[in-house]
Design a protein around this motif. Structure first.
Motif, PDB file in Angstrom:
ATOM      1  N   GLY A   1      -8.398 -16.904  13.777  1.00 25.64           N
ATOM      2  CA  GLY A   1      -7.702 -17.054  15.051  1.00 25.64           C
ATOM      3  C   GLY A   1      -6.879 -18.312  15.176  1.00 25.64           C
ATOM      4  N   ILE A   2      -6.581 -18.969  14.057  1.00 23.04           N
ATOM      5  CA  ILE A   2      -5.790 -20.204  14.078  1.00 23.04           C
ATOM      6  C   ILE A   2      -4.730 -20.148  12.983  1.00 23.04           C
ATOM      7  CG2 ILE A   2      -7.598 -21.663  15.069  1.00 23.04           C
ATOM      8  CD1 ILE A   2      -8.344 -22.546  12.265  1.00 23.04           C
ATOM      9  N   THR A   3      -3.653 -20.897  13.170  1.00 22.97           N
ATOM     10  CA  THR A   3      -2.571 -20.944  12.194  1.00 22.97           C
ATOM     11  C   THR A   3      -2.326 -22.388  11.777  1.00 22.97           C
ATOM     12  OG1 THR A   3      -1.513 -19.023  13.214  1.00 22.97           O
ATOM     13  CG2 THR A   3      -0.162 -20.369  11.739  1.00 22.97           C
ATOM     14  N   PRO A   4      -2.424 -22.711  10.509  1.00 19.47           N
ATOM     15  CA  PRO A   4      -2.189 -24.090  10.061  1.00 19.47           C
ATOM     16  C   PRO A   4      -0.792 -24.573  10.452  1.00 19.47           C
ATOM     17  CG  PRO A   4      -3.174 -22.794   8.295  1.00 19.47           C
ATOM     18  CD  PRO A   4      -2.804 -21.829   9.380  1.00 19.47           C
ATOM     19  N   PRO A   5      -0.688 -25.796  10.971  1.00 17.16           N
ATOM     20  CA  PRO A   5       0.616 -26.316  11.371  1.00 17.16           C
ATOM     21  C   PRO A   5       1.464 -26.779  10.189  1.00 17.16           C
ATOM     22  CG  PRO A   5      -1.069 -27.963  11.757  1.00 17.16           C
ATOM     23  CD  PRO A   5      -1.784 -26.718  11.326  1.00 17.16           C
TER      24      PRO A   5
END
Length: 500
Positions: A394-398
């Protein structure tokens, strides 16, 4: 006609020489990651390339093959002890894999892996995937070529087999899928449990010198022999061993002593395994791990089963307070226990909690198969990585530093390795449930800082066995059942049920 003993002695002499030669390479690898000056990389790559060629020559020598063949014949095999038969069996496996690989390919792989690792260090530091992508292109191409030489039906299985003998993707996929289905809903449940506790924040820093001293005390307490081992610093923590000389590394954060402590627990677990082989089997397969998954089970056991347990922090918090009296003055063992067990989806695998960790691994396992079997383009890796992170966590690396650049494995040639981490987690939980049956007061022992019985159980059941059993057979022999996901899942559920 030569006697079995004479043939075996000749076989053993060649085996010892091969293992000694490989240990020289391990020393050079360790130095490369710890103390070698930056500009020494090209010379070191040439040294390792030469050693790779020499090792290949030793392992593919027709005379070794002849000795193995003779010892495999019934009239000689019946005269060998059980452990001698294991040595012949495992050397035969290694020989038959190696004769399929051209020496030139073996040397090229060694050289490219060494150079690529150095390029990765700089690319990771500067968040420039494009700088290391050409090296990764070469590594993937070489791994595809290597796999083709081995002749497996599934190319990825050829690489996986090098780390987890006899394992196949056809077997692992259903196991991992059952695990994934349970873990995905377990994440929000465990996060909700953790929300009941106020996050712990440290007011001041933990000096690295004191962290190192504390960690060495801990290593000795759990049974790691620093007279034949040492602790150093590297970009990516690791453990290596050369015939009784065991080296482990960690990396430090002054803001958080727990991260390095758990890292040392992890690498120390590897080190204890290496120190636990029986000395009479030195430089033979009987002094080698059953598989990388079993090796990872030892690191994960000490890092997680012990190092993240409530009894451990009951024991260890007063000791930590002596070294960091100001920053830990008002911190309780309960707070530290909850701190190291917080569940929160994050970008970095090595910092992941036990609930989300395996989702990181499944992501990599799937991408590796796409790289080897389906021609996934290196240029598309960051996008694929990020999309799977979003789907699973549920997260996307910046940025790529927090994404596809974070691990050393692919950039040092270790394609096929990642699955062994999840296997290690499953094995470790299964070992622990069996240990609990045989040592019912094990949690009391941990709380009192008594680890010798725990280490003794591991020595007896796992370390001393070397490669006597393949990994799956070792698991069934020790725990009386095949490897499965249920013990690991029960372990997690039981732990977080206490967060009330």
């Amino acid at each position: 006609m030569a006697t079995t003993k004479k043939i075996y002695d000749q076989f053993l002499e060649r085996t010892h020489e091969l293992f000694t030669l490989q240990s020289i390479g391990a020393v050079l690898h360790w130095d490369k990651e710890t103390f070698m000056p930056k500009k020494g990389i090209e010379t070191r790559a040439s040294q390792l390339q030469l050693l790779s060629g020499l090792s290949h020559d030793y392992l593919t020598n027709p005379k070794l093959g002849e000795l193995i063949e003779q010892l495999s014949e019934p009239q000689h095999a019946k005269n060998l002890s059980d452990t001698e038969q294991v040595n012949v069996r495992e050397m035969k496996r290694a020989y038959e894999r190696s004769i399929k690989i051209p020496k030139k390919l073996s040397q090229e792989i060694s050289h490219i892996n060494t150079m690529a690792t150095e390029a990765w260090i700089e690319a990771r530091k500067n968040d420039r995937f494009q700088d290391v992508a050409p090296w990764l292109e070469k590594i993937v191409a070489l791994n595809r070529q290597y796999a083709k030489c081995l002749g497996f039906k599934n190319d990825y299985d050829a690489l996986l087999d090098g780390y987890e003998p006899q394992a196949t993707t056809a077997e692992l996929k259903p196991l991992f899928e059952k695990l994934r289905k349970e873990l995905v809903p377990l994440v929000p449940w465990a996060m909700e449990k953790c929300e009941k506790f106020k996050p712990l924040r440290f007011a001041t820093k933990f000096p690295i010198e004191k962290q190192t001293t504390l960690e060495k005390i801990l290593l000795e307490k759990i049974g790691f022999d620093l007279d034949c081992g040492r602790l150093d610093i590297s970009t990516h923590p690791f453990c290596t061993s050369f015939s009784g000389d065991v080296r482990i590394t960690t990396r430090y954060q002054e803001e958080n002593f727990c991260k390095s402590l758990l890292s040392v627990f992890h690498e120390g677990g590897h080190g204890l395994y290496e120190q636990g082989f029986l000395p009479q089997h030195k430089n033979t397969p009987m002094a080698e791990a059953a598989s990388f998954g079993v090796h990872e089970s030892q690191s994960r056991f000490w890092e997680n089963i012990i190092g993240r347990s409530r009894p451990f922090w009951k024991y260890f918090t007063p000791i930590a307070k002596k070294y960091f009296p100001e920053v830990l003055a008002h911190v309780t063992d309960d707070q530290l226990f909850h701190y190291v067990n917080q569940v929160r989806p994050g970008f970095i695998r090595v910092d992941a909690d036990e609930v989300t960790y395996n989702l990181h691994i499944l992501l990599r396992f799937e991408i590796e198969q796409e790289l080897i079997n389906n021609g996934l383009k290196i240029a598309d890796l960051p996008e694929i990585w990020n999309s799977k992170m979003k789907a699973y966590l549920g997260i996307t690396p910046p940025n790529n530093k927090l994404g596809v650049l974070q691990d050393i494995h692919w950039y040092s040639g270790g394609i096929g390795y990642f699955a062994t981490y999840t296997l290690g987690n499953l094995y470790s939980a299964q070992w622990y449930q069996q240990m609990h049956k045989e040592l019912p007061d094990v949690e009391k022992q941990i709380a009192q800082g008594e680890f010798l019985n725990i280490l003794g159980w591991l020595r007896k059941n796992i370390h001393s066995k070397g490669q006597y059993y393949p990994a799956a057979k070792l698991c069934e022999t020790v725990t009386k059942e095949p490897l499965n996901e249920k013990h690991f899942l029960n372990y997690l559920k039981n732990k977080y049920e206490t967060f009330n």
